[in-house]
Design an enzyme around this catalytic site. Structure first.
Site, short mmCIF file in Angstrom:
data_model
loop_
_atom_site.label_atom_id
_atom_site.label_comp_id
_atom_site.label_asym_id
_atom_site.label_seq_id
_atom_site.Cartn_x
_atom_site.Cartn_y
_atom_site.Cartn_z
N CYS A 2 0.38 -1.40 -0.09
CA CYS A 2 -0.38 -0.10 -0.62
C CYS A 2 1.07 0.92 -0.04
CB CYS A 2 -0.80 -0.08 1.22
SG CYS A 2 -2.20 -1.21 1.50
N ARG A 27 0.96 2.02 -5.79
CA ARG A 27 1.78 0.80 -4.28
C ARG A 27 0.33 0.34 -4.40
NH1 ARG A 27 6.61 1.62 -2.43
NH2 ARG A 27 6.08 1.07 -0.73
N TRP A 76 -4.14 -1.81 -1.39
CA TRP A 76 -3.74 -3.17 -1.98
C TRP A 76 -4.40 -3.70 -1.49
CZ3 TRP A 76 -1.09 -7.76 -1.84
CH2 TRP A 76 -1.13 -9.00 -3.45
N ASN A 102 0.87 -1.08 5.99
CA ASN A 102 1.03 -0.82 4.90
C ASN A 102 1.22 -2.45 5.60
OD1 ASN A 102 1.79 -2.10 2.57
ND2 ASN A 102 3.29 -0.51 1.95
N GLY A 103 1.08 -3.56 4.84
CA GLY A 103 1.93 -4.96 5.56
C GLY A 103 0.63 -5.81 5.93
N GLU A 487 9.96 -13.74 -20.10
CA GLU A 487 9.22 -12.09 -20.12
C GLU A 487 8.10 -11.34 -20.47
OE1 GLU A 487 9.07 -7.87 -17.98
OE2 GLU A 487 9.93 -10.37 -16.60
N LYS A 491 4.78 -9.69 -19.21
CA LYS A 491 3.96 -8.50 -20.13
C LYS A 491 2.45 -8.50 -20.41
CE LYS A 491 7.31 -6.38 -17.48
NZ LYS A 491 6.52 -6.96 -16.85
N GLU A 494 0.29 -9.62 -17.41
CA GLU A 494 0.55 -8.66 -16.73
C GLU A 494 -0.73 -7.53 -16.46
OE1 GLU A 494 4.43 -8.09 -13.54
OE2 GLU A 494 4.70 -8.14 -15.60
N HIS A 510 7.35 -31.50 -26.09
CA HIS A 510 6.53 -32.19 -24.59
C HIS A 510 5.82 -31.50 -24.28
CE1 HIS A 510 10.81 -33.75 -25.17
NE2 HIS A 510 11.43 -32.81 -25.63
N LYS A 609 3.44 -2.21 -7.20
CA LYS A 609 4.45 -2.32 -7.78
C LYS A 609 5.79 -2.91 -6.78
CE LYS A 609 7.97 -0.09 -10.47
NZ LYS A 609 7.61 -0.86 -12.32
#
Length: 614
Positions: A2, A27, A76, A102-103, A487, A491, A494, A510, A609
């Site tokens: 957060c 965040r 968040w 936050n946490g 990657e 992207k 996400e 496979h 983030k």
């Protein structure tokens, strides 16, 4: 994950807090709220974005006006869905004390049961609300305590992570902040102080900051601040100077931060190399690890720990270090590393990689590695972050603030730092000065080549239109570019919410080949290298099953166009630097597919983030 802001001084607090929250919205953006102190405590909070909260504030009348002290939060969600009732700040039973957090409070269930037995009622589903009621309970039981002491005693009972701010009508000219596992920065102005999860909301007001460490608290009044440990030991803290400009956290004319950050990469790449690369004599200078370089060269092995995009950069680092320096490398998910009792000792080197320098799982891996006696190197982007402070040595990526949640320029900056580290480790060990110079020249040519790839933007947009409604996508690469395939897939999933997977191209048969049909786009990284003919065979396998082929190929390649449905031609380069080129069109492709699907590319759903919780 957060975002926290706080202010005490002489300015109007609420507008300043709202502006700060907008800078921290990457965040968390499920809900937001502010609390200010006038004659009493006024709170405004709701589900939705900070923009939504700002509109409500503008209609709220005089209740939030005139205060010069307040706290704000953008969430968040962890415990409890995004809703008005779960938004922060949370209030004490009498409504006179407010807290943002936050946490994660890991023992909140036991604490909630105990507080419920004392008659406390809970109005949210969050773990955070337990903490404000615990503070209130302790303070009421000990009226001789001040706010600082009540908070301190509450923290003795907490298991888990926290970054928190507390204000109260009972001490109306004071803010208490504390940190364990969730970052907090204090900005020092003239007759005013700022609090934030990172420096983004602070830089427009002051460049002088103090970074709190784990287990530290701060007491802020209008004319002073004190930093102590949770055990009440006074701490002397160094005041740091912020090293970025306000313009770096603005969009600069781009539609989104992500697009801006993609297009910043040629400049960022040069910044990462500046002062570290001397082409005339093939010299790599890495001042942050200079005192440990020989020790790293003599390591039995190197273990790289990271999460998400940084883990992909670490995989490329494995290829680079083993190729150049011939030192054995393992790459671990930091979240798994901390739980599998890894075998480490003083002969091992652990490299931890994190854009923010605050990633909870990566920090846990760092601390475990140190406990086992390993030398720990940090690679991060944020000056003064926890990883920068707790590692034995390290290197900053100098990518500048990255606001888009999906990492782009931070990834390429990390890869360049790993490339330079690999070359530094090879000197006097496996490569001579001439060979190192050649590799450095290849690297130095990358920014201009990336500039040419960015010119493909319109062509990539046209390809994106063809695949914006796809349900699945496969990304395939080999060697140095297998991690790039991972990657590229990350992207896409996400920011566009299309299911995508990355694989080594040879692994397609496979298992993943079973998924291929006329609706499945497959992205191939098909550079002209030792594996090129193998890639062409893989493309044929996809074509025979009617899959759609998008190829990233080298300029002048006349064969690929016959096989692929779409080809993006990029400049040729030596194998070790190709990940820095191949990832660029994949970033742009994901961006355009997401925007065509009307997704919020800067704030993708369910993501934040800086991942400061497990």
């Amino acid at each position: 994950m957060c975002g926290i802001v706080g202010y005490i001084g002489y300015r109007e607090a609420a507008p300043l807090l709202l502006r700060g929250l907008q800078r921290l919205e990457y965040r968390g953006y499920d809900s937001a709220g502010v609390a200010v102190l006038n004659s009493g405590l006024s709170v405004l909070k709701q589900k939705g974005s900070v923009g939504d909260l700002k509109k409500t504030f503008e209609l709220s009348g005089d209740c939030m006006q005139g205060s010069t002290l307040g706290i704000g939060h953008t969430r968040w969600a962890t415990h409890g869905d995004p809703s008005d009732r779960n938004a922060h700040p949370h209030l004490s039973r009498d409504g006179k004390t407010a807290m943002i957090h936050n946490g994660i409070i890991e023992n909140y269930t036991a604490l909630k049961k105990e507080l419920s037995s004392e008659g406390y009622l809970f109005s949210s589903d969050t773990d955070s609300e337990v903490l404000i009621h615990l503070i209130d309970s302790i303070w009421n039981a000990h009226p001789e305590f001040d706010l600082e002491t009540a908070v301190r005693n509450a923290l003795y009972h907490i298991d888990g992570a926290y970054g928190l701010c507390v204000i109260s009508e009972r001490e109306p000219d004071k803010i208490i902040v504390a940190r364990k596992g969730s970052p907090l920065v204090i900005g020092i102005g003239e007759g005013e102080f700022f609090i934030a999860s990172d420096a983004a909301p602070i830089v427009e007001h002051t460049r002088r900051v103090v970074y709190l460490s784990d287990g530290e608290m701060a007491v802020l009044t209008r004319d002073s601040y004190l930093v102590k440990t949770v055990e009440n030991v006074l701490k002397e803290k160094r005041v740091s100077e912020l090293d970025f400009e306000l313009e770096e956290i603005e969009k600069g004319g781009f539609d989104h931060f992500m697009l801006k950050e993609i297009f910043e990469q040629p400049t960022v790449m040069k910044d990462v190399m500046r002062g570290r690369v001397r082409l005339d004599d093939g010299l790599v200078r890495l001042g942050g690890i200079e005192d440990y370089l020989e020790q790293i060269k003599g390591a039995r092995r190197i273990v790289i720990c990271a999460c998400g995009t940084s883990w992909h950069a670490g995989l490329i680092g494995e290829y680079l270090i083993e190729e150049f320096a011939r030192i054995s490398v393992e790459v671990d998910y930091a979240s798994e590393f901390r739980y599998r009792n890894p075998i480490l000792d003083k002969n091992d080197v652990v490299i931890v990689i994190s854009q923010s320098g605050e990633t909870a799982d990566t920090l846990a891996a760092l601390r475990l590695a140190k406990e086992k006696g390993a030398t720990v190197i940090g690679i991060c982007n944020v000056v003064g972050s926890t990883i920068a402070r707790e590692t034995h040595c390290g290197m900053y990526t100098h990518a500048g603030p990255e606001i888009g949640v999906a990492s782009t320029k931070a990834f390429t900056a990390q890869v360049i730092v790993l490339y330079l580290l690999a070359l530094a480790l090879s000197k006097g060990r496996t490569l001579d000065d001439h060979e190192i110079e050649l590799y450095l020249r290849e690297l130095s040519a990358v920014p201009d080549k990336v500039g040419k790839i960015l010119d493909l933007n319109d062509q990539i947009l046209a390809i994106a239109r063809s695949y914006k409604d796809s349900k699945n996508c496969l990304y395939l690469g080999r060697g140095f570019n297998f991690p790039v395939a991972l990657e590229g897939a990350l992207k896409l999933k996400e920011i566009s919410y299309i299911h995508a997977e990355g694989y080594p191209a040879a692994e397609m048969k496979h298992g993943p080949i079973a998924l291929i049909d006329e609706d499945m786009p497959v992205v191939f990284i098909a550079n002209c290298d030792a594996t090129y003919t193998k890639i062409l065979s893989n493309i044929e396998e996809v074509r025979s099953r009617k899959g759609k082929v998008i190829a990233i190929a080298n300029e002048g390649d006349e064969d690929i166009g016959v096989l692929a449905d779409h080809v993006l031609y990029i400049p040729s380069a030596a194998g070790p630097v190709t990940p820095l080129l191949n990832v660029i069109p994949l970033q742009i492709l994901s961006y355009h597919i997401a925007t065509l699907r009307n997704c919020n590319v800067d704030r993708p759903r369910n993501l934040a983030k800086s991942v400061t919780v497990e």
